[in-house]
Design an enzyme around this catalytic site. Structure first.
Site, PDB file in Angstrom:
ATOM      1  N   GLU A  24      65.265  59.299  14.705  1.00 23.11           N
ATOM      2  CA  GLU A  24      66.319  59.834  13.844  1.00 23.11           C
ATOM      3  C   GLU A  24      66.670  61.276  14.197  1.00 23.11           C
ATOM      4  OE1 GLU A  24      65.814  59.430   9.665  1.00 23.11           O
ATOM      5  OE2 GLU A  24      66.174  57.268   9.688  1.00 23.11           O
ATOM      6  N   HIS A  47      46.647  44.156  26.911  1.00 21.70           N
ATOM      7  CA  HIS A  47      46.624  42.718  27.199  1.00 21.70           C
ATOM      8  C   HIS A  47      47.959  42.066  26.863  1.00 21.70           C
ATOM      9  CE1 HIS A  47      42.233  42.816  27.867  1.00 21.70           C
ATOM     10  NE2 HIS A  47      42.263  43.765  26.941  1.00 21.70           N
ATOM     11  N   LYS A 103      74.394  52.010   6.360  1.00 20.94           N
ATOM     12  CA  LYS A 103      74.423  51.977   4.903  1.00 20.94           C
ATOM     13  C   LYS A 103      75.813  51.658   4.380  1.00 20.94           C
ATOM     14  CE  LYS A 103      70.614  55.194   3.915  1.00 20.94           C
ATOM     15  NZ  LYS A 103      70.266  56.501   3.294  1.00 20.94           N
TER      16      LYS A 103
END
Length: 444
Positions: free
Chosen positions: A280, A301, A414
């Site tokens: 951000e 792994h 948003k």
């Protein structure tokens, strides 16, 4: 010795001395802008908050935390992003004591699965809700809190529910502040000049820490040790600034992904907080280093093959914890499993050998690897860690030429969500989005 330090030598041979000196001159010119709070944003209150937090606020956090510890079996933190990630990181790193209630984080997504168990706990157990939001209008926590609050009021009655709700929000404005004042909830302030992802060391993070039994005064003391370079120190030689400078040099060479790696589950929450903090703060105007996280040796792994032999577009930052506070030793007796050479060896020692083995393998494979070393799992170390990375990301954003304290890209999501959910005032945008989605479905 500071609780956290940068192993600057670990960046060799990928960063040349002359590159460091050129970057150091830039850091020296930018550092006063940040420290003297003259950045392009006013959102730099986190820089000195550990020193200016008042006794009224700090004592209030401790007193309310003690009340929660007496009254609750479950403490819910209702928030998303900067309202929850820092507190979660603290609890995973430091743990909670035996007298603390269970601490759960909700309001981080819109999946009904996430709320079903939480609502059942509200119906059947003694709970306290801590709703955390500067505005009170972020969809995920607002919806979760609405459901939890209604369930709590049904379970214990409105009067008792008011006693069991704590709001951490803006000092004077916003929907959540208005509700807190109207209902008489206990409340704490998120300082106006501190953004969400920088709010770990405000009541946003301090209250959950105190409920867990963590000594928040020691956390703040650790942060104060990292607030600024000691007087007379070359800013370019101070560890948080030097880290920002070294990673910026790598970025200019084309390393656009930073893989933060811890060698203990205790650092998983820190990794999630770092992912938000750096993404951000830096990801703007087509610039920035993309942060990802991993846990070694587990992820060796899975992604280890790519890191070792894949495209050279990432660098690693190892978060190494010197003392986890616990250890286990392999029994000193013979067995037929072929591992007798480890008799009497501790897991901490083996983990360190794995760290060094990975470091050398990846570096020799062409991957830059830097190390940031934490002394132990003390509250001071956690406070220092938070301030280290907050200072580093602020300078990193300035080196990139972006404002590290806003997040305009989040606002785009948003706005679209509000429109699709039918929020008043977003009707036109909602119609346009619905048409765009319909066209996409037709093309499928």
């Amino acid at each position: 010795m500071r609780p956290i330090r940068l192993d600057a030598a670990s960046y060799r041979p990928f960063v040349a001395p002359e590159e460091v000196e050129r970057a150091a001159d830039v850091v020296r010119s930018l550092h006063p802008t940040l420290v003297e709070r003259r950045s392009e944003s006013a959102m730099v209150g986190w820089l000195d908050y550990p020193s200016r937090i008042g006794e009224e606020t700090l004592g209030g956090v401790e007193a309310i935390a003690e009340r929660v510890r007496r009254d609750a079996d479950v403490f819910f933190v209702v928030g998303v992003g900067g309202s929850s990630l820092g507190a979660r990181a603290a609890l995973e790193f430091l743990g909670r004591d035996a007298a603390a209630p269970e601490i759960r984080f909700v309001g981080e997504d819109l999946s009904p699965t996430s709320l079903v168990e939480a609502l059942e706990a509200v119906r059947t157990r003694r709970v306290v809700l801590n709703v955390v939001s500067k505005s009170g209008t972020t969809t995920e926590p607002a919806v979760a809190f609405r459901l939890l609050r209604e369930t709590l009021e049904t379970a214990v009655g409105p009067a008792e529910a008011r006693r069991r709700i704590i709001a951490t929000t803006d000092p004077s404005g916003g929907a959540l502040r208005a509700m807190a004042e109207a209902e008489g909830w206990t409340s704490f302030d998120i300082p106006r000049d501190v953004g969400g992802r920088f709010s770990v060391l405000t009541p946003v993070g301090l209250l959950p820490m105190a409920v867990a039994g963590i000594d928040v005064r020691r956390v703040l003391a650790g942060a104060r040790a990292l607030m600024a370079a000691p007087e007379g120190t070359d800013p370019a030689a101070d560890d948080p600034n030097r880290y920002a400078m070294l990673r910026h040099i790598l970025y200019l060479k084309g390393y656009a992904i930073e893989l933060f790696v811890g060698f203990t589950p205790r650092l998983s929450g820190v990794g999630a907080w770092l992912r938000q903090l750096f993404a951000e703060s830096e990801g703007k105007n087509g610039r920035g280093i993309f942060p990802v996280t991993g846990k070694y040796t587990t992820d060796l792994h899975s992604i280890g093959q790519y890191v070792q032999d894949g495209r050279r577009l990432l660098f690693e930052t190892f978060l190494w914890l010197e003392d986890e506070g616990v250890d286990v030793t392999v029994p000193d007796r013979a067995a037929a499993d072929g591992f007798d050479y480890l008799r009497g060896r501790s897991l901490q020692w083996m983990n360190e050998q794995a760290m060094w083995g990975t470091y050398v393998a990846h570096r020799n494979g062409g991957v830059p690897v830097g190390r940031i070393v934490l002394r132990d799992r003390s509250p001071e170390a956690f406070g220092a860690l938070v301030m280290f990375f907050e200072r580093a990301v602020a300078l990193s954003g300035m080196l990139l030429g972006v404002n590290p304290f806003d997040q305009p890209g989040v606002e785009a999501y948003k706005a679209n969500l509000f429109a699709l959910l039918g929020r008043p005032g977003y009707e036109a945008r909602g119609e346009a989005l619905q048409a765009e989605i319909a066209a996409l479905l037709d093309r499928r």
